[in-house]
Design an enzyme around this catalytic site. Structure first.
Site, short mmCIF file in Angstrom:
data_model
loop_
_atom_site.label_atom_id
_atom_site.label_comp_id
_atom_site.label_asym_id
_atom_site.label_seq_id
_atom_site.Cartn_x
_atom_site.Cartn_y
_atom_site.Cartn_z
N LYS A 8 0.69 4.05 -3.13
CA LYS A 8 0.68 5.29 -2.71
C LYS A 8 1.62 6.29 -3.04
O LYS A 8 1.55 7.36 -3.52
CB LYS A 8 -0.04 5.60 -1.45
CG LYS A 8 -1.35 4.89 -1.06
CD LYS A 8 -2.46 5.34 -1.73
CE LYS A 8 -3.75 4.78 -1.25
NZ LYS A 8 -4.78 5.41 -2.24
N TYR B 130 1.06 -1.29 0.16
CA TYR B 130 0.06 0.07 -0.16
C TYR B 130 0.86 1.23 0.19
O TYR B 130 0.60 2.10 -0.53
CB TYR B 130 -0.83 -0.05 1.24
CG TYR B 130 -1.77 1.13 1.44
CD1 TYR B 130 -3.14 1.05 0.60
CD2 TYR B 130 -1.62 2.12 2.44
CE1 TYR B 130 -3.86 2.19 0.83
CE2 TYR B 130 -2.71 3.04 2.42
CZ TYR B 130 -3.77 3.20 1.82
OH TYR B 130 -4.73 4.11 2.02
P1 NAP Z 1 -13.37 2.47 2.18
O1 NAP Z 1 -14.46 2.82 2.72
O2 NAP Z 1 -12.87 1.09 2.15
O3 NAP Z 1 -14.07 2.55 0.46
C1 NAP Z 1 -13.32 1.97 -0.52
C2 NAP Z 1 -14.06 2.54 -1.88
O4 NAP Z 1 -13.17 1.91 -2.97
C3 NAP Z 1 -15.47 1.88 -2.09
O5 NAP Z 1 -16.27 2.72 -2.90
C4 NAP Z 1 -15.19 0.48 -2.62
O6 NAP Z 1 -16.10 0.18 -3.50
C5 NAP Z 1 -14.23 1.22 -3.91
N1 NAP Z 1 -13.21 0.01 -4.21
C6 NAP Z 1 -12.69 -0.85 -3.74
N2 NAP Z 1 -11.81 -1.70 -4.65
C7 NAP Z 1 -12.44 -1.28 -5.80
C8 NAP Z 1 -12.04 -1.59 -7.18
N3 NAP Z 1 -11.27 -2.55 -7.17
N4 NAP Z 1 -12.76 -0.96 -8.08
C9 NAP Z 1 -13.54 0.16 -7.74
N5 NAP Z 1 -13.68 0.55 -6.81
C10 NAP Z 1 -13.20 -0.14 -5.71
O7 NAP Z 1 -12.14 3.35 1.92
P2 NAP Z 1 -11.72 4.80 2.41
O8 NAP Z 1 -11.36 4.58 3.72
O9 NAP Z 1 -12.90 5.77 2.06
O10 NAP Z 1 -10.58 5.10 1.55
C11 NAP Z 1 -10.77 5.83 0.33
C12 NAP Z 1 -9.45 6.21 -0.35
O11 NAP Z 1 -8.85 6.92 0.64
C13 NAP Z 1 -8.54 5.28 -0.70
O12 NAP Z 1 -7.79 5.31 -1.86
C14 NAP Z 1 -7.42 5.00 0.51
O13 NAP Z 1 -6.35 4.25 0.51
C15 NAP Z 1 -7.16 6.25 0.83
N6 NAP Z 1 -7.01 6.55 2.12
C16 NAP Z 1 -7.90 6.36 3.44
C17 NAP Z 1 -7.46 6.72 4.52
C18 NAP Z 1 -8.21 6.36 5.72
O14 NAP Z 1 -7.90 6.24 6.99
N7 NAP Z 1 -9.43 5.84 5.65
C19 NAP Z 1 -6.13 7.03 4.64
C20 NAP Z 1 -5.32 7.56 3.67
C21 NAP Z 1 -5.62 7.14 2.38
P3 NAP Z 1 -17.43 -1.01 -2.92
O15 NAP Z 1 -18.06 0.05 -1.92
O16 NAP Z 1 -18.29 -1.40 -3.84
O17 NAP Z 1 -16.64 -2.14 -2.31
#
Ligand code: NAP
Length: 247
Positions: free
Chosen positions: A159, A155
């Site tokens: 990133k 990851y």
């Molecule tokens: P999340 O709640 O796990 O949601 C992930 C989203 O991505 C969902 O809409 C999911 O769709 C979609 N997804 C997963 N695999 C996919 C694929 N193969 N093709 C298309 N869509 C896909 O994640 P989040 O925490 O909101 O994170 C969103 C972004 O922020 C990510 O890039 C993550 O790396 C980044 N991020 C998050 C955090 C954090 O603390 N949460 C920190 C740093 C960066 P479904 O609902 O259909 O599964």
């Protein structure tokens, strides 16, 4: 082009950060195309909520790990159908594990969804935005792409790679009035981070000078700014939204 509806494409808009970004861009008056991998009902509910607030939105199934599906989506749903004002590469996954035991498939799938997929979306969006001579691209990266994290080699690499892609694409596309930036969240409360145990969450909290986890709205606000006219002279940047966790 002017009769086409200004549209923001948000990948992974069914939940978490992507959902908040989709809602926020909908409130800015953009039509929102939000994609999901498997959670159709959640994605349709987000689109319905945007519409209920007076906006325009559609949900689409699109696995960003599938290059052919991405190309077909841009050809069938975007090209000559909408004005692609913004692409937000938000969809992401984690498959954590210590490096020495990390399986090749866990490396490949995380790099596929978090780096190759955003690259292909960016490339397809850029073809359209180049003809439009305008556009905003925002890649959602992560604090761990900036500082590394034990147990997240795949990851972190994905990133960090997406940060490099952001900077290279910004230079290639600037002449066409297309900006490319990244937003780097710290620890944001979503399904992704809820999956971590309470002890891991407590360790993260201890590293955050502002002494709280971020909210999905914190990230949506940063993305909204970068997509707005107010950010027209900003490109190739990483906007960290992390409570001071890494600065
Ligand atoms: P999340 O709640 O796990 O949601 C992930 C989203 O991505 C969902 O809409 C999911 O769709 C979609 N997804 C997963 N695999 C996919 C694929 N193969 N093709 C298309 N869509 C896909 O994640 P989040 O925490 O909101 O994170 C969103 C972004 O922020 C990510 O890039 C993550 O790396 C980044 N991020 C998050 C955090 C954090 O603390 N949460 C920190 C740093 C960066 P479904 O609902 O259909 O599964």
């Amino acid at each position: 082009m002017s009769e086409l509806t200004p549209t923001a494409l948000v990948t992974g808009g069914s939940r978490g950060i992507g959902r908040a970004i989709a809602m926020a861009l909908g409130e800015q008056g953009l039509q929102v195309y939000l994609t999901y991998a498997s959670k159709a009902a959640e994605a349709e509910a987000v689109a319905a909520e945007i519409i209920a607030k007076g906006g325009q939105a559609k949900a689409f199934a699109l696995n960003v790990g599938n290059a052919d599906a991405i190309a077909a989506f841009f050809q069938n749903e975007i090209k000559d159908k909408v004005l692609l004002s913004a692409l937000v590469n938000n969809a992401g996954i984690t498959k954590d594990g210590f490096m020495l035991r990390m399986k090749d498939e866990d490396w490949d799938s995380v790099l596929g969804v978090n780096l190759r997929g955003p690259f292909i979306c960016l490339r397809e969006a850029a073809k359209i935005m180049t003809r439009q001579r305008c556009g905003r691209i925002v890649n959602i990266v992560s604090v761990v792409g900036q500082m590394g994290n034990a147990g997240q080699a795949n990851y972190s690499a994905a990133k960090a790679g997406l940060i490099g892609l952001t900077k290279a694409a910004a230079k290639e596309l600037a002449a066409r009035n297309i900006t490319v930036n990244a937003v780097a969240p710290g620890f944001i409360s979503t399904d992704m981070t809820d999956a971590l145990g309470e002890d891991v969450q407590a360790q993260y909290l201890a590293q955050i000078p502002l002494k709280r986890f971020g909210t999905v709205q914190d990230i949506a606000d940063a993305v909204t700014f970068l997509v707005s006219d107010k950010a027209g002279y900003i490109t190739g940047q990483v906007l960290s939204v992390n409570g001071g966790m890494y600065c």
